[in-house]
Motif scaffolding. Sequence first.
Motif, PDB file in Angstrom:
ATOM      1  N   GLU A   6       0.845  -1.191   0.000  1.00  0.00           N
ATOM      2  CA  GLU A   6       0.000   0.000   0.000  1.00  0.00           C
ATOM      3  C   GLU A   6       0.881   1.243   0.000  1.00  0.00           C
ATOM      4  OE1 GLU A   6      -1.849  -3.059   2.904  1.00  0.00           O
ATOM      5  OE2 GLU A   6       0.116  -2.128   2.550  1.00  0.00           O
ATOM      6  N   SER A   7       0.379   2.299  -0.602  1.00  0.00           N
ATOM      7  CA  SER A   7       1.082   3.582  -0.578  1.00  0.00           C
ATOM      8  C   SER A   7       0.064   4.705  -0.675  1.00  0.00           C
ATOM      9  CB  SER A   7       2.095   3.675  -1.723  1.00  0.00           C
ATOM     10  OG  SER A   7       1.435   3.600  -2.969  1.00  0.00           O
ATOM     11  N   CYS A  22      -2.752   0.213  -4.100  1.00  0.00           N
ATOM     12  CA  CYS A  22      -2.398  -1.148  -3.697  1.00  0.00           C
ATOM     13  C   CYS A  22      -1.851  -1.853  -4.926  1.00  0.00           C
ATOM     14  CB  CYS A  22      -3.620  -1.869  -3.155  1.00  0.00           C
ATOM     15  SG  CYS A  22      -3.367  -3.618  -2.766  1.00  0.00           S
ATOM     16  N   THR A  23      -0.604  -2.290  -4.845  1.00  0.00           N
ATOM     17  CA  THR A  23      -0.008  -3.033  -5.939  1.00  0.00           C
ATOM     18  C   THR A  23       0.461  -4.398  -5.432  1.00  0.00           C
ATOM     19  OG1 THR A  23       2.177  -2.103  -5.526  1.00  0.00           O
ATOM     20  CG2 THR A  23       0.759  -0.923  -7.058  1.00  0.00           C
ATOM     21  N   THR A  78      -2.792  -2.320 -10.283  1.00  0.00           N
ATOM     22  CA  THR A  78      -3.001  -1.416  -9.166  1.00  0.00           C
ATOM     23  C   THR A  78      -4.494  -1.234  -8.886  1.00  0.00           C
ATOM     24  OG1 THR A  78      -0.975  -0.215  -9.718  1.00  0.00           O
ATOM     25  CG2 THR A  78      -2.508   0.895  -8.243  1.00  0.00           C
ATOM     26  N   VAL A  79      -4.820  -1.175  -7.603  1.00  0.00           N
ATOM     27  CA  VAL A  79      -6.142  -0.760  -7.149  1.00  0.00           C
ATOM     28  C   VAL A  79      -5.985   0.580  -6.461  1.00  0.00           C
ATOM     29  CG1 VAL A  79      -7.990  -1.242  -5.490  1.00  0.00           C
ATOM     30  CG2 VAL A  79      -7.103  -3.074  -6.939  1.00  0.00           C
ATOM     31  N   TYR A  80      -6.879   1.506  -6.777  1.00  0.00           N
ATOM     32  CA  TYR A  80      -6.837   2.839  -6.206  1.00  0.00           C
ATOM     33  C   TYR A  80      -8.017   3.067  -5.278  1.00  0.00           C
ATOM     34  CZ  TYR A  80      -3.669   3.621 -10.152  1.00  0.00           C
ATOM     35  OH  TYR A  80      -2.641   3.528 -11.053  1.00  0.00           O
ATOM     36  N   LEU A  81      -7.736   3.656  -4.135  1.00  0.00           N
ATOM     37  CA  LEU A  81      -8.790   4.079  -3.220  1.00  0.00           C
ATOM     38  C   LEU A  81      -8.692   5.590  -3.073  1.00  0.00           C
ATOM     39  CD1 LEU A  81     -11.101   3.357  -1.313  1.00  0.00           C
ATOM     40  CD2 LEU A  81      -9.408   3.122   0.527  1.00  0.00           C
ATOM     41  N   GLN A  82      -9.590   6.281  -3.738  1.00  0.00           N
ATOM     42  CA  GLN A  82      -9.655   7.736  -3.626  1.00  0.00           C
ATOM     43  C   GLN A  82     -10.433   8.089  -2.358  1.00  0.00           C
ATOM     44  OE1 GLN A  82      -8.266  10.114  -5.624  1.00  0.00           O
ATOM     45  NE2 GLN A  82      -9.060  11.676  -4.217  1.00  0.00           N
TER      46      GLN A  82
END
Length: 122
Positions: A6-7, A22-23, A78-82
């Motif tokens: 996570e970053s 999340c990669t 990658t999954v992105y959480l805005q």
Amino acid sequence: QVQLVESGGGLVQSGGSLRLSCTSSGSTLPYYVIGWFRQAPGKEREGVLCISRHRGITYYADSVKGRFPISRDNAKNTVYLQMDSLEPEDTAVYYCATFCGSRWSPDSSDYWGQGTQVTVSS
């Protein structure tokens, strides 16, 4: 063995935004559902939301509906959480995992990352 990372966490003022990513190691992310969980100080880890392999979305925390859109880019692994309109109550360590649910309940075939800290000041 799949490693998730996570970053994107950090310190932000109330009302601000962050985007978590999340990669995974290799190009394995497209093969998994991805759940986001969070753990606030002194509380149990809880499920926030989930995105399926085909981008179906399930929310487990009503408080984030309309504020935390989630997406995935399988080409970028990658999954992105805005995270928009952040509130102090969103302060927690956020984890991505290869399982979903309202509770933290991995089995022996699941993977998760080390977490990223999100701190929202009032």
